[in-house]
Design a protein around this motif. Structure first.
Motif, PDB file in Angstrom:
ATOM      1  N   LYS A 176     -13.901   6.791   6.641  1.00 57.90           N
ATOM      2  CA  LYS A 176     -13.054   7.202   5.419  1.00 57.90           C
ATOM      3  C   LYS A 176     -11.715   7.835   5.603  1.00 57.90           C
ATOM      4  O   LYS A 176     -11.382   8.211   6.878  1.00 57.90           O
ATOM      5  CB  LYS A 176     -14.047   8.435   4.695  1.00 57.90           C
ATOM      6  N   THR A 177     -10.995   7.664   4.662  1.00 61.44           N
ATOM      7  CA  THR A 177      -9.671   8.341   4.804  1.00 61.44           C
ATOM      8  C   THR A 177      -9.771   9.877   4.736  1.00 61.44           C
ATOM      9  O   THR A 177     -10.917  10.467   4.287  1.00 61.44           O
ATOM     10  CB  THR A 177      -8.851   7.935   3.708  1.00 61.44           C
TER      11      THR A 177
ATOM     12  N   SER B  25      -8.446  11.895   2.752  1.00 61.88           N
ATOM     13  CA  SER B  25      -8.926  12.359   1.288  1.00 61.88           C
ATOM     14  C   SER B  25     -10.493  11.913   0.934  1.00 61.88           C
ATOM     15  O   SER B  25     -10.837  12.143  -0.119  1.00 61.88           O
ATOM     16  CB  SER B  25      -8.016  11.664   0.406  1.00 61.88           C
TER      17      SER B  25
ATOM     18  N   LYS C  29     -11.824   8.749   0.972  1.00 62.83           N
ATOM     19  CA  LYS C  29     -12.340   7.541   0.398  1.00 62.83           C
ATOM     20  C   LYS C  29     -12.769   6.551   1.392  1.00 62.83           C
ATOM     21  O   LYS C  29     -12.148   6.500   2.337  1.00 62.83           O
ATOM     22  CB  LYS C  29     -10.885   6.848  -0.184  1.00 62.83           C
ATOM     23  N   ILE C  30     -13.788   5.849   1.063  1.00 64.04           N
ATOM     24  CA  ILE C  30     -14.408   4.862   1.967  1.00 64.04           C
ATOM     25  C   ILE C  30     -13.466   3.547   2.283  1.00 64.04           C
ATOM     26  O   ILE C  30     -13.014   2.908   1.153  1.00 64.04           O
ATOM     27  CB  ILE C  30     -15.798   4.252   1.582  1.00 64.04           C
ATOM     28  N   MET C  31     -13.216   3.144   3.442  1.00 63.25           N
ATOM     29  CA  MET C  31     -12.304   2.148   3.609  1.00 63.25           C
ATOM     30  C   MET C  31     -13.121   0.890   3.770  1.00 63.25           C
ATOM     31  O   MET C  31     -13.224   0.328   4.878  1.00 63.25           O
ATOM     32  CB  MET C  31     -11.276   2.274   4.768  1.00 63.25           C
ATOM     33  N   ARG C  32     -13.197   0.320   2.512  1.00 67.39           N
ATOM     34  CA  ARG C  32     -13.982  -1.089   2.550  1.00 67.39           C
ATOM     35  C   ARG C  32     -13.388  -1.960   3.298  1.00 67.39           C
ATOM     36  O   ARG C  32     -13.987  -3.128   3.677  1.00 67.39           O
ATOM     37  CB  ARG C  32     -14.195  -1.530   1.257  1.00 67.39           C
TER      38      ARG C  32
END
Ligand code: PRX
Length: 659
Positions: A619-620, A622, A624-627
């Protein structure tokens, strides 16, 4: 090599043969250009002419296209007709009553033929029976049936009465069925006791019971059951009724209900980028017009042709290119209950030989699996069958890699039959970009050029045209008659999904990335959103994720696609459990359990091929999952991107390990 890489290095061109061009429904580039020019010059006049020449209207339209409330476009909207009348009755009036409409080939190889007269009689009897049960125009029916004459009868009977149908693919789970029953507000369900596939009985009615047990289906008054196998099924006396009892004693004439051109013929659910499938709503007249025209144009259908589309009526291909288009065109078509590999991998070729099929339409996944099967089992190689009846071959649903294209062209088509690689979607209702067999030079892997009247283009993020050779978003710049009208019950989602403000709200955004070469040919590069294409079936990554997190053991899940030689794309799931990360045998056991769980929640087609467990997901900061990174990990490739924004870079190594 991935499809995209091999597509980009493809340079071969196969020009249409002169003898084919000479007899084609649209003949040569000049014939194609004449139609395109007509559409450019007088867009509404072009469509009005086609709609008047090809459909029978009980009340002729005077308005062609209403653009006053974009993107809610209306076509021919003061006209009235009946779709089933246009698919059946018209052929009795023009002397084709005894022409075979359907050659039904069952799983076990027995054949049933019905003529247009017989099919109309069955549709009328069933429609009268449904009417007697109190159903009427505007009601919604869920159809959950195997491939059968009965499925076509059920759909056509709904169309005859103006009942909006929603077909649910027989491979979908009870849960998926329940969600669709609720969302579409169905008051009628039409199903079968069981279906036969590959020599096995697969229950259908029990899934209906399960769906009902989940609640929310109270609006359903009747469940009509087609007795396919005679298997034992639970019965609810007040609610359940056999299809043959519904038809019994009903007259063979049923006055078609004339509906407005815009009346919703059907709602078909498909995956989008959120967890909830979208109910794609189609019209009556505009949809039928394009279904009919594209059958004639793309397949070059002639009156004596035997046509076979191998799709299931649970998908849009089965709607447009089995139930509606070919019947409206008065074709004779094969409807096949079974699977390509039963009783052996020669089944498709055997059927083409047996029924002397001229026009054959299937999916790249099927072709790829049959290439493998033919190599593994030489007796079932297509060269051992008489396939000389074939004239046109088609593919649909996903990009076809040039190797599979060439095999199809040479081994199945004998180097003689044009291959039409048709690009379209559930939402477009019918073909959009496709070669025409008597017009277009073919390049393996390219869907070539848009059909006349279809204003396809490739644009950048701001909606500006990109130069030839540069990739971008595939859009359709003008409405077309068979387009999606809205998402059932969610017009805002329709607007946001397909007519985004970034593009000025003017262009239909297909959700595919594409490229155009120097000849203006389109090359589809795959989805730009969170939608996967597994064996030509559309799946939302969020849909699979929601199914996984619904499992009691799962804390978090991220799903991505990985290129796959056989299925095009495969589902890879990264899962964090609520407990410690499992390894070895235990990991394998939980992975199996999760796979079965997804099959139960959505259907077997959504089962992840690969499940990786982690203590966490990348994740970032923040959250967010880094797909993007997960896609690289799923392919087993080295990560070359910058991972400095990651909260926990070490997790990538853990997720890289297969069980
Ligand atoms: O990504 C494109 C791919 O399938 C998607 C549409 O899926 P669905 O609505 O399930 O309809 C499938 C049957 C029409 C498209 O957005 N797709 C479809 N046809 C092709 C294709 N990709 C490449 N080449 C095609 N011929």
């Amino acid at each position: 090599m991935s499809t995209i890489d091999s597509v980009l290095t493809e340079t071969r061109v196969f020009e249409p043969r002169a003898d084919f061009v000479a007899q084609a429904n649209i003949s040569g580039m000049a014939g194609y250009r004449a139609l395109c020019d007509e559409a450019e010059r007088d867009f509404t006049g072009f469509w009005a002419r086609l709609a008047r020449e090809n459909l029978q209207w009980s009340r002729p339209f005077t308005r062609v296209l209403d653009e006053t409330n974009p993107p809610f476009y209306k076509w021919f909207d003061d006209g009235e007709l009946n779709v089933s009348y246009n698919c059946l009755d018209v052929h009795l009036a023009n002397g084709n009553a005894d022409k075979t409409a359907i050659i039904f080939e069952s799983d076990d190889g027995s054949t049933t033929r019905v003529s247009y007269r017989e099919l109309l009689a069955r549709v009328c009897r069933f429609a009268n029976g449904i009417k007697a049960l109190g159903y009427k125009t505007g009601d919604r029916a869920i159809i959950y049936l195997p491939m059968s004459i009965e499925a076509v009868v059920a759909m056509q009977a709904c169309a005859r009465l103006g009942i909006t149908h929603s077909v649910v693919f027989g491979g979908f789970s009870a849960k998926s069925l329940q969600e669709r029953i609720v969302d579409v507000g169905a008051s009628l369900v039409i199903t079968a006791d069981e279906q036969m596939r590959g020599g096995k009985r697969i229950p259908l009615k029990p899934a209906v019971e399960e769906a009902f047990a989940m609640g929310g289906c109270e609006a359903v008054r009747k469940v009509i059951v087609y007795r396919r196998t005679g298997g034992d099924v639970a019965w609810n006396d007040g609610r359940d009724v056999w299809m043959h009892d519904v038809e019994r004693g009903q007259p063979e004439l049923c006055e078609p209900v004339q509906v407005n051109a815009e009346h919703p013929l059907f709602v078909l659910y498909t995956s989008g980028s959120t967890g909830k499938p979208k109910g794609v709503q189609h019209s009556s007249a505009g949809y039928l017009l394009w279904a009919l025209l594209t059958v004639k144009w793309t397949f070059d259908l002639k009156p004596d042709d035997i046509y076979w589309c191998t799709a299931d009526v649970g998908w849009i291909t089965g709607h447009t290119y089995i139930t509606y288009g070919p019947l409206a065109a008065g074709a004779t078509q094969v409807v096949f209950e079974g699977v390509p590999t039963y009783p052996d991998a020669g089944r498709f070729w055997e059927l083409i030989q047996k029924h002397k099929v001229n026009l054959f339409y299937t999916a790249p996944t099927a072709i790829r699996s049959l290439v493998k099967a033919a190599e593994a089992s030489p007796p079932h190689h297509p060269r051992n069958y008489d396939l000389s009846s074939l004239r046109v071959l088609g593919t649909v649903g996903e990009p076809i890699n040039p190797e599979a294209w060439i095999w199809y062209y040479n081994q199945v088509g004998g180097g003689r039959c044009p291959v039409v690689d048709t690009w379209w979607q559930t939402e477009t209702g019918g073909h959009m970009i496709t070669p025409l067999p008597g017009v277009t030079g073919l390049k393996p892997g390219s869907c070539t050029l848009p059909l006349p009247g279809i204003m396809a283009a490739i644009v950048d993020e701001a909606g500006g045209d990109v130069e030839l050779g540069k990739g971008g978003f595939l859009v359709i710049k003008r409405p077309w008659p068979s387009m999606i009208r809205t998402i059932w019950g969610d017009p805002e989602r329709f607007k946001k999904s397909y007519y985004p403000e970034d593009l000025g709200g003017r262009y239909y955004l297909a959700g595919d990335g594409a490229n155009r070469d120097a000849d203006g040919y389109f090359w589809i590069m795959g989805r730009i959103d969170d939608v996967l294409n597994v064996s030509g079936h559309r799946l939302g990554t969020m849909e699979v994720e929601s199914a996984l997190v619904a499992h009691p053991l799962v804390a978090e899940a991220a799903v991505v696609g990985r290129p796959d030689d056989l299925t095009g794309e495969a589902v890879v799931a990264f899962v964090v459990l609520k407990r410690a990360r499992p390894e070895g045998e235990e990991g394998a056991r939980i992975a199996r359990e999760l796979r079965d769980w997804v099959a139960k929640e959505i259907g077997p087609i959504a089962k992840p091929k690969d499940i990786r467990f982690g203590d966490n997901l990348p994740k970032t900061r923040s959250g967010k999952i880094m797909r993007r990174l997960l896609r690289v990990v799923a392919k087993g490739e080295e990560i070359t991107q910058d991972v400095s924004t990651l909260e926990n870079p070490a997790i990538l190594e853990q997720l890289g390990k297969s069980l």
